[in-house]
Write an enzyme that holds these catalytic residues in place. Structure first.
Site, PDB file in Angstrom:
ATOM      1  CG  ASN A 122      -0.085   0.242   2.491  1.00 54.24           C
ATOM      2  OD1 ASN A 122       1.002  -0.312   2.653  1.00 54.24           O
ATOM      3  ND2 ASN A 122      -0.553   1.105   3.350  1.00 54.24           N
ATOM      4  CB  CYS A 173       2.401   4.544   4.239  1.00 48.00           C
ATOM      5  SG  CYS A 173       1.387   5.992   3.880  1.00 48.00           S
ATOM      6  CD  GLU A 190       1.129   1.292   6.189  1.00 49.56           C
ATOM      7  OE1 GLU A 190       2.029   1.780   5.497  1.00 49.56           O
ATOM      8  OE2 GLU A 190       0.032   1.839   6.370  1.00 49.56           O
TER       9      GLU A 190
END
Ligand code: UDP
Length: 558
Positions: A261, A263, A265
């Protein structure tokens, strides 16, 4: 059940129910009730679970992520709980525009999307049907970036995206340099790096750029690497995703996992989504020690809450609905690690601080896995279980449980000082405003510690001007040690904290490795190599001031 003044502002702006005229018609306790009742629909004893969920969310022990607050249980919105999505783009105009449409639907429902663009033919390649030339990966990213400008995420936030390109794609050089001119502001970029490339780099070997088996160019691995770290130094992009490392932790190895995704994580399969939630660590430390019983109960309820929402979820696309329900991944993590460390009197950049963070994460992971096993006994394993690494010995309700998200909005609502795994941003800074003039903003925890020790106002003013308490005469040494902002911490220590937490994180850790403005290309080089050596799944650096419009600390800068 009460929010701080700032927390209330976040809640009102982003999560509260609103009438047709945009007027707020929901209080925080009402929203908590909305979430708790919706997550209990699938339970036999709905009243019991509503009470339990209300308690843990209303007291801000567990904070679900933005799309859950913004969507779930509202009568005027689909109950889309996922923050993280990955979509697969294939090498056809049809697929490119199909995925663009899918992305718009995801943004509208409050999620962010990652893509691995490596199956797109490079710029200049032949388009067979028209005999024209393909416009390539970077041009496609431009199109997606422009579209993200149009679609505000459900009126809550702008669409965030991550574009990944593998290190052997023929267009990789343009991709590496794509953000140097300040464009593509809705996109993070990461290069997908594999072990073979790191080997070539370490051996000073040549590296082939190829597509569909055809070699387009052979280049020294060091030359490509230098371009990458140079661009990251100049503008913060691209980051790196270590694809083999992600693959090694793939819970359903038959499925490809080559993207995360926005960012970073949450590695996901194409067309899969994940919902997130955070334990508030600031509430887990009492009189300097962790309340392990409270943490265990909180984690256990949080896992059940997130798992239940998968059943009631209305995903924006049938493909996503099917994939997400096949693995039932949840992303439970934490926020307020910095607060918890300060409350336990530990320095973020000390071995003790790291082992505290590691131990907390291990406990959260262990408890989450236990709960997922119990839920499997009660309700059944995730449908893909027979193809997973857990089969046949370990029953699991969820293919993965732990994710450390940035928690950009929910932390502000919960009133913590530290976001996710990050240290506090700065102990103090001088804020310059046109209307009210300059004023000093302090970390409340820092201010409290200073007041307890009788630190004088002029010393505090100096701290605010410098943006740090390090080396300021009049600040006790132990306070200096505990109260370090992101810029006071060495890049190496940022990475070590990410490693300490990643060890017990099923998915990945969103973390910014802060570097001072004076950091050199060599510093980026060292950071990226260290991240690989220490087994991280990815890394992103941020050199202070390298992006416009970002807050920087220190005198004269807001
Ligand atoms: N996200 C997004 N747009 C944003 C912020 C976040 O799409 O402006 C997505 C993205 O996938 C990110 C995830 O939400 O990785 C979690 O972000 P964060 O933890 O900051 O979300 P919060 O729940 O605090 O809003």
């Amino acid at each position: 059940m009460q929010l701080s003044a700032n927390g209330q502002k976040v809640f009102d702006a982003r999560y509260a129910g609103k009438d047709e005229n945009g007027q707020i018609n929901e209080t925080f306790p009402q929203a908590v009730h909305r979430l708790a009742t919706t997550a209990s629909i699938v339970e036999q004893d709905q009243h019991y679970w509503t009470t339990k969920f209300t308690d843990v969310i209303g007291n801000l022990l567990f904070v679900p992520s933005t799309p859950i607050w913004a969507n779930v249980g509202k009568t005027d919105r689909p109950w889309q709980p996922g923050a993280c999505f990955v979509l697969a783009v294939e090498d056809s105009l049809h697929s490119m525009y199909d995925v663009l449409h899918q992305t718009a639907m995801i943004f509208k429902s409050g999620g962010g999307t990652g893509y691995n663009f490596s199956s797109i033919r490079p710029k200049g390649d032949l388009v067979h049907s028209t005999k024209g030339q393909a416009s390539g990966v970077v041009e496609l990213i431009r199109l997606y970036n422009a579209s993200a400008n149009m679609v505000m995420q459900g009126g809550v936030r702008r669409g965030a995206s991550l574009g990944i390109l593998n290190i052997d794609h023929p267009e990789i050089k343009d991709f590496i340099n794509a953000k140097l001119n300040g464009d593509l502001t809705n996109f993070n970029l990461s290069v997908g790096v594999i072990d073979a490339f790191m080997d070539a780099l370490n051996q000073g070997a040549a590296w082939e750029l190829k597509f569909n088996g055809k070699v387009y160019e052979t280049i020294a691995a060091t030359e490509l690497w230098d371009m990458l770290i140079w661009a990251a130094h100049a503008c913060g992009d691209p980051g790196i995703i270590f694809l083999d490392q992600i693959q090694r932790a793939n819970p359903v190895p038959g499925k490809v996992m080559n993207a995360t995704n926005p960012c970073g994580e949450q590695p996901l399969y194409p067309g899969e989504s994940c919902l997130l939630g955070s334990v508030n660590l600031a509430k887990m430390v009492k009189a300097g020690a962790v309340d392990w019983d409270l943490l265990r109960d909180t984690v256990s309820l949080a896992v059940k809450f997130l798992d239940n929402l998968i059943d009631v979820a209305e995903y924006p696309l049938p493909l996503v609905d099917q994939n997400t329900k096949s693995t039932r991944k949840i992303g439970l993590g934490f926020t307020g690690l910095a607060d918890a460390l300060i409350m336990a009197n530990l320095a973020y950049d000390s071995p003790e601080g790291r082992s505290f963070a590691g131990e907390l994460t291990r406990f959260i992971q262990q408890t989450a896995h236990e709960t997922s096993r119990e839920l499997a006994e009660e309700k059944g394993c995730f449908p893909d279980w027979e193809n997973s690494i857990y089969y046949p010995h370990e029953k699991r309700r969820n293919a993965a449980c732990i994710t450390i998200a940035p928690t950009g909005s929910v932390t502000a609502m919960a009133g913590c000082e530290g976001y996710g795994v990050e240290p506090i941003f700065a102990v103090a800074y001088t804020k310059q405003t046109k209307v009210a003039g300059d004023f000093e903003v302090f970390s409340p925890l820092f201010l409290e510690a200073c007041q307890r020790r009788g630190v004088t106002a002029d010393v505090l003013t100096e701290v605010a001007q410098r943006g740090t308490c390090q080396g300021v005469t009049g600040i006790p040494r132990d306070i200096q040690q505990i109260f370090k902002g992101a810029q006071d911490i060495a890049p190496r220590d940022h990475i070590k904290m990410q490693v300490a937490v990643q060890k017990n994180t099923d998915n990945a850790v969103s973390k910014t490795i802060n570097l001072p403005n004076s950091a050199t290309v060599n510093d980026i080089d060292k950071s990226y190599r260290l991240a690989y050596q220490l087994g991280l799944k990815g890394i992103t650096v941020f050199r202070d001031g390298c992006k416009e419009g970002v807050i920087t600390v220190g005198e004269g800068k807001p």
